[in-house]
Design an enzyme around this catalytic site. Structure first.
Site, PDB file in Angstrom:
ATOM      1  N   GLU A 306      94.925  17.020  59.065  1.00  0.00           N
ATOM      2  CA  GLU A 306      94.379  16.376  60.053  1.00  0.00           C
ATOM      3  C   GLU A 306      94.039  14.980  59.677  1.00  0.00           C
ATOM      4  O   GLU A 306      92.644  14.636  59.837  1.00  0.00           O
ATOM      5  CB  GLU A 306      93.043  17.352  60.661  1.00  0.00           C
ATOM      6  CG  GLU A 306      93.674  18.531  61.299  1.00  0.00           C
ATOM      7  CD  GLU A 306      92.687  19.546  61.932  1.00  0.00           C
ATOM      8  OE1 GLU A 306      91.500  19.500  61.468  1.00  0.00           O
ATOM      9  OE2 GLU A 306      92.998  20.325  62.716  1.00  0.00           O
ATOM     10  N   ASP A 385      94.176  28.504  64.217  1.00  0.00           N
ATOM     11  CA  ASP A 385      92.833  28.085  64.154  1.00  0.00           C
ATOM     12  C   ASP A 385      91.709  28.812  64.875  1.00  0.00           C
ATOM     13  O   ASP A 385      91.160  28.338  65.808  1.00  0.00           O
ATOM     14  CB  ASP A 385      92.911  26.561  64.530  1.00  0.00           C
ATOM     15  CG  ASP A 385      91.709  25.784  64.282  1.00  0.00           C
ATOM     16  OD1 ASP A 385      90.989  26.198  63.502  1.00  0.00           O
ATOM     17  OD2 ASP A 385      91.630  24.672  64.715  1.00  0.00           O
ATOM     18  N   GLU A 413      83.014  27.666  67.398  1.00  0.00           N
ATOM     19  CA  GLU A 413      83.939  26.790  68.163  1.00  0.00           C
ATOM     20  C   GLU A 413      84.723  27.024  69.140  1.00  0.00           C
ATOM     21  O   GLU A 413      84.774  26.516  70.193  1.00  0.00           O
ATOM     22  CB  GLU A 413      84.822  25.985  67.071  1.00  0.00           C
ATOM     23  CG  GLU A 413      85.762  24.960  67.633  1.00  0.00           C
ATOM     24  CD  GLU A 413      86.433  24.332  66.558  1.00  0.00           C
ATOM     25  OE1 GLU A 413      86.642  24.685  65.324  1.00  0.00           O
ATOM     26  OE2 GLU A 413      87.449  23.521  66.841  1.00  0.00           O
TER      27      GLU A 413
HETATM   28  C1  GCV Z   1      86.318  20.349  59.912  1.00  0.00           C
HETATM   29  C2  GCV Z   1      89.748  22.541  63.362  1.00  0.00           C
HETATM   30  C3  GCV Z   1      88.555  22.025  63.989  1.00  0.00           C
HETATM   31  C4  GCV Z   1      88.122  20.755  63.109  1.00  0.00           C
HETATM   32  C5  GCV Z   1      87.802  21.275  61.710  1.00  0.00           C
HETATM   33  C6  GCV Z   1      89.277  22.013  61.244  1.00  0.00           C
HETATM   34  C7  GCV Z   1      89.144  22.386  59.650  1.00  0.00           C
HETATM   35  O1  GCV Z   1      90.519  22.048  63.662  1.00  0.00           O
HETATM   36  O2  GCV Z   1      88.679  21.730  65.339  1.00  0.00           O
HETATM   37  O3  GCV Z   1      86.764  20.265  63.729  1.00  0.00           O
HETATM   38  O4  GCV Z   1      87.606  20.067  60.763  1.00  0.00           O
HETATM   39  O5  GCV Z   1      89.655  23.088  61.923  1.00  0.00           O
HETATM   40  O6  GCV Z   1      89.263  23.386  59.605  1.00  0.00           O
HETATM   41  O7  GCV Z   1      89.254  21.871  59.019  1.00  0.00           O
END
Ligand code: GCV
Length: 754
Positions: A306, A385, A413
């Site tokens: 990411e 995720d 989340e």
């Molecule tokens: C810390 C998901 C979340 C991100 C997070 C990522 C991760 O994509 O939306 O906010 O980033 O996981 O676990 O690194």
């Protein structure tokens, strides 16, 4: 009724009343060291409140330290027995001492053994951490620890590393704020680039973590931006200050680091892990860290994920990257948590051959055996995720020569963002107990436990695992500077449960919830007259005193049933026990995932991610829905599992209903194993989920004004339940309407769909 001071953090599962039984007794603490000091202080505070006494015998001191009315013979002995031989003298009955001593020898540094004979409760540990965990075990037992004789029981954590990962930013991120995916206010560590300035809260947090069994934490987000990179250098003192605060509770601090730190800090032109200058830079950084924090735990790294930098930029692989950092930490005993959450986040939605679920396995399994012993590969529990329902990640099954950690998410989340009640204990328990090779074979818990080290406690025979041991469990924190710590007061239970399950993955999550209820809502909060300070509790196993296992709290008690407590307990169980499945019912169906609003991920948006780059699609069209991940006609993801799951997931007939759309694209009228069609199942569960939330709300309203819980806590939960109901209705209506319009299949029961 207990009401808590709104200007201070809520006591959560450690209100003073939780120490009532211990505080009313006469305790002897035997041993030296910081954690033994903590044990002595804890007992000292409890006895000051509840009228007992405490003495301390140090290994060196000739004269005991004393607090309270002394010379009373001890009826609680907490003693260090480093060599397995119990300390001489004091109040320790010799026979119990040697029995327990024999036990503790094999229990490792965090284990303890306990028994009660002849009116004396004795707890021995080989090392100070064991004594601390033992103390909190006694807190959970409450009066039951001081009743009838108890046979010898031995305890040790199944997982040695039990780490809370904070996604706390140092600087306020323009989109993510102070805490990424944080739903409980600001960070307890940082505010606007500086320390948050509330050391008492950090200390209280460490105490809560120790009391549920955690032993490590990171203090900053895995996405390491701006100032956070400097925690390695000129902001190191801020990390050391946190480490000093949490050390007395056995919590080790770890740091999330930016793989490109030498470059972003302007010190080197490259971050190539095989470049000698880079290796030397990290070795020096590690040296500085250990000078400031001798018990520093290690690094956590999100690399090539990411947008975070990583070794790919230099044409190196994840093993090269992780090993370079591991080499820097090795002389000091530190570990690298290297995250396996690596996938193409710029996918073309038109490309049906790329499957995000496959990514971690494809990236990492070829590297099995190449990681150093002090590298832990940290694997999210599911392949996508943290969705409300995912299969277990196959990476966990396919790296027998790598230390593996399981990563779960307490911050909600994708499970209601701490506005919805969603007790995740049952989910994590399912994951930990999952047996990828079938019944009777190793479980996920045993894979991340690794081989047993020094005795009989930790599970062995995991079909592999690095010789250095397993990587344990990592949980993404759900905590912030909110009064209740977690925004939704009932979300505290998730943090409590994850610690307990990391310690003992076989625990029944509903029994764990019962423990949390007993501790968090003690008898005094429900008007139990016996609970007043000084009332004493000798020999009477009280309501809920069987904390460790009981879901029938009154069994064996000769105390009159306390209707109020049962009402509160019943209400909390009614709200929480099934809340994860309730959330699942009204959100994305049958394991298909997402359907959330893009970006913030709260509330429904069925096609929100359908034409995006993130690789999270449901592929609904007029004929059907779901992702074909079969070997026969899809992405082949089912082939990443060992038997029997590889075939079970592949088979339309055998695939579990709750994961059907994760693995298969099916027509709307496909008949599930349950007998319902897919589309009718979607309608039914969405109506049922909302009805369930309405019932939860009514149930909570019934105890409003009754004094069973603090009024402010009641109001906070009531507000959030109202929002949960609104949001659940929105989910129901959007999802049902979407599938009615796509499929044209009416609801068999003629309910209103828009
Ligand atoms: C810390 C998901 C979340 C991100 C997070 C990522 C991760 O994509 O939306 O906010 O980033 O996981 O676990 O690194």
């Amino acid at each position: 009724m207990t009401s808590t001071d709104p200007s201070r953090p809520h006591p959560a599962w450690l209100p003073p009343e939780a120490f009532r039984a211990i505080g009313a007794h006469h305790t002897l603490v035997y041993g030296d060291g910081t954690l033994v000091d903590t044990v002595y202080d804890e007992v000292g505070r409890a006895r000051a409140r509840y009228g007992g006494t405490v003495r301390r015998l140090s290994g060196q001191a000739t004269e005991p330290e004393r607090a309270g009315a002394d010379e009373t013979p001890a009826d609680l002995v907490l003693a260090l027995a480093p060599t397995g031989s119990p300390p001489a003298g004091g109040a320790l009955p010799a026979e119990v001492g040697s029995e327990l001593g024999a036990e503790v020898a094999g229990l490792g540094p965090e284990g303890f053994a306990l028994a009660r004979r002849g009116g004396v409760t004795v707890l021995l540990a080989a090392a100070p951490a064991g004594l601390l965990y033992g103390l909190f075990h006694l807190v959970r037992l409450g009066p039951a620890a001081f009743g009838a004789d108890r046979p010898v029981e031995a305890h040790r954590p199944a997982l040695r590393l039990r780490l809370v990962s904070h996604w706390d930013n140092l600087d306020v991120h323009p989109v993510m704020g102070q805490v990424e995916r944080g739903y409980a206010g600001g960070s307890i560590f940082w505010r606007d680039g500086a320390p948050a300035g509330d050391p008492e809260r950090i200390r209280a947090y460490a105490r809560l973590l120790a009391a549920c069994g955690m032993n490590a934490m990171t203090v900053n987000n895995v996405n390491v931006h701006g100032t956070a990179t400097r925690l390695l250098t000129d902001r190191l003192d801020d990390v050391a200050a946190i480490a000093d605060l949490v050390r007395p509770y056995g919590i080790r601090v770890h740091l999330s680091v930016n793989f490109a730190a030498p470059v972003s800090l302007g010190e080197l032109p490259t971050a190539d892990p095989l470049d000698e200058r880079v290796r030397a830079w990290w070795a020096k950084a590690a040296g500085r860290l250990y000078e400031a924090i001798p018990d520093f735990g290690g690094f956590m790294v999100k690399a090539d994920s990411e947008g975070q930098p990583g070794p790919y930029r230099y044409r190196r692989d994840h093993a090269d990257g992780a090993n370079m950092l591991a080499d820097a930490l090795a002389p000091f005993g530190g570990v690298v948590h290297w995250r396996a959450f690596v996938y193409n986040h710029r996918q073309d939605w038109r490309d049906r051959s790329t499957d995000r679920a496959r990514a971690a396995y494809d990236h990492f399994t070829p590297l099995d055996g190449r990681f150093r012993d002090n590298v832990i590969l940290q694997v999210k529990h599911g392949p996508i995720d943290f969705q409300v329902r995912e299969p277990v990640s196959p990476v966990l099954t396919a790296m027998p020569n790598t230390r593996l950690a399981l990563e779960v998410q307490a911050t909600q989340e994708y499970t209601g963002q701490q506005r919805h009640v969603c007790y995740l204990g049952p989910y994590w328990s399912e994951v930990l107990r999952f047996a990828p090779w079938g019944p009777g074979r190793p479980t996920v818990a045993s894979l991340v436990a690794g081989p047993a080290d020094d005795g009989d406690g930790a599970p062995a025979g995991n079909g592999g695992g690095a010789s250095a041991g397993g990587g344990g469990l990592v949980v993404v924190s759900n905590v912030g500077d909110d009064h209740y710590w977690t925004g939704h007061p009932l979300a505290q239970a998730n943090l409590y449960a994850v610690g307990r399950l990391a310690w003992a993955p076989d625990l029944d999550p509903v029994a764990v919830l019962d423990e949390w209820i007993d501790l968090t809502f003690p008898a005094s909060a429900t008007g139990d007259p016996d609970s007043e300070p000084g009332a004493g509790s000798d020999g009477e196993p009280g309501i809920g005193s069987d904390g460790e296992l009981g879901t029938e709290p009154d069994s064996g008690s000769d105390r009159k049933p306390d209707a109020d407590r049962e009402t509160l307990r019943g209400t909390l169980h009614a709200l929480m026990d099934d809340s994860w499945r309730t959330y699942e019912r009204y959100t994305a169906p049958l394991g298909v995932g997402f359907m959330v609003a893009p970006g913030h991920h709260y509330g429904p948006d069925v096609d929100g991610y359908e034409y995006s780059r993130w690789g999270t699609y449901h592929f609904a069209d007029r004929d059907g829905v779901g992702v074909d991940r079969t070997r026969a006609s899809g992405t082949g993801f089912t082939g990443q599992y060992p038997q029997p799951w590889s075939d079970r997931y592949e088979s339309l007939a055998d695939c579990p209903d709750n994961l059907l759309l994760f693995f298969h694209h099916v027509p709307y009228r496909h008949v599930l194993r349950s007998g319902a069609t897919v589309v009718q199942h979607i309608y039914d569960t969405h109506f049922a989920g909302v009805d369930q939330v309405a019932r939860m709300r009514r149930r909570w309203d019934r105890i409003g004004g009754s004094g069973l819980v603090d009024a402010a806590l009641h109001a906070r939960v009531a507000d959030r339940l109202a929002e949960q109901q609104r949001c659940a209705e929105e989910w129901r209506d959007q999802v049902n309407t979407y599938f009615l319009r796509k499929s044209g299949v009416p609801d068999a029961h003629g309910r209103r769909i828009h």
